[in-house]
Design a protein around this motif. Structure first.
Motif, PDB file in Angstrom:
ATOM      1  N   CYS A 236       0.842  -1.202   0.000  1.00 11.65           N
ATOM      2  CA  CYS A 236       0.000   0.000   0.000  1.00 11.65           C
ATOM      3  C   CYS A 236       0.878   1.253   0.000  1.00 11.65           C
ATOM      4  O   CYS A 236       1.810   1.365   0.787  1.00 11.65           O
ATOM      5  N   CYS A 239      -0.117   3.284   3.623  1.00 10.80           N
ATOM      6  CA  CYS A 239       0.301   2.845   4.954  1.00 10.80           C
ATOM      7  C   CYS A 239       1.499   1.884   4.923  1.00 10.80           C
ATOM      8  O   CYS A 239       2.050   1.558   5.970  1.00 10.80           O
ATOM      9  N   CYS A 241       1.681  -1.300   4.266  1.00  9.70           N
ATOM     10  CA  CYS A 241       1.489  -2.725   4.551  1.00  9.70           C
ATOM     11  C   CYS A 241       1.345  -3.493   3.231  1.00  9.70           C
ATOM     12  O   CYS A 241       1.209  -2.893   2.174  1.00  9.70           O
ATOM     13  N   CYS A 253      -6.591  -1.566   0.053  1.00 10.48           N
ATOM     14  CA  CYS A 253      -5.792  -1.915   1.229  1.00 10.48           C
ATOM     15  C   CYS A 253      -6.725  -2.355   2.356  1.00 10.48           C
ATOM     16  O   CYS A 253      -7.651  -1.630   2.726  1.00 10.48           O
ATOM     17  N   CYS A 256      -5.984   0.251   5.518  1.00 13.22           N
ATOM     18  CA  CYS A 256      -6.395   1.666   5.517  1.00 13.22           C
ATOM     19  C   CYS A 256      -7.417   2.006   4.433  1.00 13.22           C
ATOM     20  O   CYS A 256      -7.804   3.167   4.295  1.00 13.22           O
TER      21      CYS A 256
HETATM   22 ZN   LIG Z   1      -2.908   0.936   3.460  1.00 12.13          ZN
END
Ligand SMILES: [Zn+2]
Length: 327
Positions: A236, A239, A241, A253, A256
């Motif tokens: 992502c 964020c 991840c 994602c 988020c």
């Molecule tokens: Zn994210």
């Protein structure tokens, strides 16, 4: 005018990808971060130079940034900035180093005196530009161009760089960034014989750009990292991840909720930079954590990549795959 813009080197892009794809707890992470820091620092110095290059004595300079070419003996060399006019070439090597610096011309080294009194010895940029001048002259000869005079300068691009032990002969080879336009002017005034007409100047620039070859760097081998140690999945951009999954049209994602149509291209670029310049359907599924073969197929087809082989054995070439848009 700028004929070849400054770009991050392949090596730098690979390190950025490596830092994205390794856990910070990985034993090699600090070393990679340190190496990347040096590259970023150097790149910053090269960018600082660009402003001063807008003060050139005339409009007829062709400016090429980050040119990497092979001399007639098969040795690659990379020139930070190359200026070409009809009368001469000028190689500019930028050094983004702060502190008290001494060019030890006898010992062929650059010495940096740290604030704690310690000395750091670095490779000598003067020897490097001398080597590049020689290699460029070989290149010109090999490609049938006239033997254009080649001048060189080492530009100190950090605003906290000081020289100890200067001499008039040294200051002909080294300059502070603020004085760069003057030095370029002085060098220009020394060259009045025209070696290239406009057509040949264009031809030379075009040939140099055509012969430019980005450097290769094998990340996994260099840092002794196994492919399985890399973080998989689509990362992502918001964020960081790796829980981005395709939901109907969008990559979303799970943490988020950021949505994107194209964030998976970054994962494919990471694969290209870190693992291989070819990819198969199964490899794409494995790296992007996609379960469906038909979905992976659709992604690969959408990239419009050259490929060889059929069905399960089809191999897609990523060599020319570039990201030129934001996610
Ligand atoms: Zn994210």
């Amino acid at each position: 005018m700028i004929k070849k813009h400054r770009e991050k080197s392949n090596r730098m892009l690979i390190h950025e990808a490596g830092l994205r794809r390794l856990l910070p707890s990985h034993p090699q992470y600090p070393l990679i971060e340190q190496e990347y820091g040096k590259m970023k620092y150097g790149y910053k110095g090269e960018e600082a130079l660009d402003y001063y290059l807008t003060f050139l004595p005339h409009e007829n300079y062709h400016i090429l940034h980050g040119l990497r070419i092979k001399d007639s003996k098969g040795r690659y060399f990379q020139i930070d900035t190359l200026l070409i006019t009809s009368t001469h070439c000028l190689i500019i090597d930028s050094k983004y180093v702060s502190g008290k610096l001494e060019f030890d011309e006898v010992g062929s080294q650059l010495i940096r005196y740290k604030s704690d009194g310690e000395m750091e010895r670095m490779a000598d940029p003067l020897s490097q530009v001398a080597r590049h001048r020689y290699q460029l002259s070989l290149w010109l000869e090999h490609h049938g161009f006239p033997s254009l005079p080649i001048a060189s300068l080492v530009a100190l691009t950090h605003n906290k760089a000081h020289l100890v032990k200067t001499s008039p002969s040294l200051m002909k080879k080294v300059t502070f960034l603020t004085n760069l336009p003057n030095r370029v002017n002085e060098i220009n005034a020394l060259h009045s014989t025209e070696f290239l007409n406009k057509k040949d100047l264009n031809k030379l620039t075009k040939t140099l750009i055509k012969k430019h070859t980005p450097g290769n760097f094998n990340f996994l081998q260099t840092y002794n990292i196994k492919q399985e140690e890399l973080i998989k999945g689509v990362i992502c951009m918001t964020c960081g991840c790796n829980l981005v999954k395709k939901k109907r049209k969008y990559w979303t994602c799970k943490r988020c909720n950021t949505q994107s149509l194209s964030v998976h291209f970054y994962a494919i670029e990471d694969y290209k930079l870190l693992i291989s310049t070819t990819i198969q359907n199964k490899e794409l599924r494995d790296f992007l954590l996609i379960s469906s073969a038909s979905e992976a197929y659709n992604i690969l087809v959408s990239l419009d990549l050259p490929s060889v082989g059929h069905k399960k054995g089809r191999v897609y070439m990523l060599e020319h795959f570039r990201i030129s848009f934001s996610p």
